[in-house]
Structures are given as C-alpha cells and as structure tokens.
Scaffold this active site. Sequence first.
Site, short mmCIF file in Angstrom:
data_model
loop_
_atom_site.label_atom_id
_atom_site.label_comp_id
_atom_site.label_asym_id
_atom_site.label_seq_id
_atom_site.Cartn_x
_atom_site.Cartn_y
_atom_site.Cartn_z
N TYR A 280 -9.49 -11.54 -7.00
CA TYR A 280 -8.58 -11.71 -8.13
C TYR A 280 -8.67 -13.10 -8.74
O TYR A 280 -8.07 -13.37 -9.78
CB TYR A 280 -7.13 -11.46 -7.70
CG TYR A 280 -6.89 -10.10 -7.12
CD1 TYR A 280 -6.75 -8.99 -7.94
CD2 TYR A 280 -6.81 -9.91 -5.75
CE1 TYR A 280 -6.54 -7.72 -7.40
CE2 TYR A 280 -6.60 -8.66 -5.20
CZ TYR A 280 -6.47 -7.58 -6.03
OH TYR A 280 -6.26 -6.33 -5.50
N HIS B 56 -2.93 3.37 -5.93
CA HIS B 56 -3.33 2.06 -5.40
C HIS B 56 -3.50 1.03 -6.51
O HIS B 56 -3.44 -0.18 -6.25
CB HIS B 56 -4.62 2.19 -4.59
CG HIS B 56 -4.89 1.01 -3.72
ND1 HIS B 56 -4.19 0.76 -2.56
CD2 HIS B 56 -5.78 -0.01 -3.85
CE1 HIS B 56 -4.64 -0.35 -2.01
NE2 HIS B 56 -5.60 -0.84 -2.77
N ARG C 257 -0.93 -1.70 -6.67
CA ARG C 257 -1.15 -2.86 -5.78
C ARG C 257 -2.02 -3.89 -6.49
O ARG C 257 -1.72 -5.09 -6.48
CB ARG C 257 -1.78 -2.39 -4.47
CG ARG C 257 -2.07 -3.50 -3.46
CD ARG C 257 -2.47 -2.86 -2.13
NE ARG C 257 -3.04 -3.78 -1.20
CZ ARG C 257 -2.33 -4.61 -0.41
NH1 ARG C 257 -1.03 -4.63 -0.48
NH2 ARG C 257 -2.95 -5.40 0.45
N ARG D 262 0.86 -1.18 0.00
CA ARG D 262 0.00 0.00 0.00
C ARG D 262 0.90 1.24 0.00
O ARG D 262 2.03 1.20 0.49
CB ARG D 262 -0.88 0.02 1.25
CG ARG D 262 -1.85 -1.14 1.33
CD ARG D 262 -2.52 -1.19 2.70
NE ARG D 262 -3.40 -2.34 2.80
CZ ARG D 262 -3.03 -3.54 3.24
NH1 ARG D 262 -1.80 -3.75 3.65
NH2 ARG D 262 -3.89 -4.52 3.29
N LYS E 40 -1.70 -2.35 7.69
CA LYS E 40 -3.12 -2.06 7.87
C LYS E 40 -3.82 -3.09 8.76
O LYS E 40 -4.67 -2.74 9.56
CB LYS E 40 -3.81 -1.99 6.51
CG LYS E 40 -5.28 -1.66 6.56
CD LYS E 40 -5.86 -1.62 5.16
CE LYS E 40 -7.36 -1.41 5.20
NZ LYS E 40 -7.94 -1.45 3.85
N HIS F 289 -2.98 -9.58 3.06
CA HIS F 289 -4.42 -9.57 3.31
C HIS F 289 -4.73 -10.34 4.59
O HIS F 289 -4.17 -11.42 4.81
CB HIS F 289 -5.17 -10.21 2.14
CG HIS F 289 -5.23 -9.34 0.93
ND1 HIS F 289 -5.45 -9.84 -0.33
CD2 HIS F 289 -5.10 -8.01 0.77
CE1 HIS F 289 -5.45 -8.85 -1.20
NE2 HIS F 289 -5.23 -7.73 -0.57
#
Length: 184
Positions: free
Chosen positions: A163, A128, A131, A49, A72, A154
């Site tokens: 994805y 972004h 990413r 990120r 995050k 994640h």
Amino acid sequence: MLFRSKGRLRWFTREEITALLAVTPEGAPADRLAELRDLMVFLLDTGCRLGEALKLRWEHVGMESVMFMDTKNGSNRTVPLTARLRALMGSRRQEDGLPAFNISRWQAQRTFVLVRKKAGLGEDAVLHTFRHTCASILVQQGVPIYSVAAWLGHSSIVVTQRYAHLAPSSLKGLAGVLDKCHEQ
C-alpha cells in the site's frame, strides 16, 4: 480501486461504497441484507478479514474497541471503533456468547454478489476489498505504514508495503528537517 493482479490492488471508491450500502436487490431477504450492510460497514472501518468478523463474539466488542481473537497470524489484536461503529454496534448489542453478526460466510458472500451486481460493480469487487479499502484510506491519509500494519494485524511489514505507493510523498519535508539541523 485495488485489484490484485500483477501487483495491483483494488479498493472501493467513495462512490462505490455509497452505491453498495444503498443497494436493495430483489431476491435478498431484508434481514440478511441489513446484516450484510452492517457487516460491510464493520469490515470497512476495522479492516478486519471476513472470517475475523464472522467469528467475533459480543464479549469481545467493547464501547470503544473490538478484540479479534486468534487471527490469521495466530495472535489477538484490538482495534478502536470509529464513531459510526460505536453507534452501529451499540444499536446491535446482544448478550455475550452470541456472534456479533448473524450471517454465515456463504450467506454474506451470496448476498454480496447480488448487491455488487445491482451496484454495477464487477467480479473483482469482493468482501475482502473492504479490507484493502480500509488500508488504502489509512495510507492515503498519511498514517504511517507501521500503524497500518498494526491496525490490520499483518504479521510482517512486507505485506503492508504493497500500500506504500498510495502514501502522500513523505519526502517533501525532509530537506527542511536537514536544513534546520544545519542551522544550529
């Protein structure tokens, strides 16, 4: 092209990446443009990120990998560096304690808008998107979705599953696996 609208994701094509990295827009200071180019390559090859890249310190950049601290999802993650990132980060190397990128979020976003416009890309192209591009490339090359999730940091595989539709058909060889089992 991975645009996030009604479940669609936008990613950069190879041509768009080439265009973005080649742009030299008027009105952007040369040093800031060079910093943004390095940042774009870093974002593309690590899938991190923007905030993770901008708070990265040199003591967390190794010869072979980079460690993102307090991401995050609240954890740390280590990502191996590509060959081009090993060369790039080696040429940029500075002393520990200093940020790896000498550009603020505002400067990066503002300069990227100039670059994006000059490259002929729309407003759906944002920092972004690098990413998403990294994730898309990995999935399209057949990297297992769990490995992509770990690479991107994640917290849930559900996030990475958006994805999955980009993956080459993983069902093709399964009948052959069953055939081999039945032969024994």
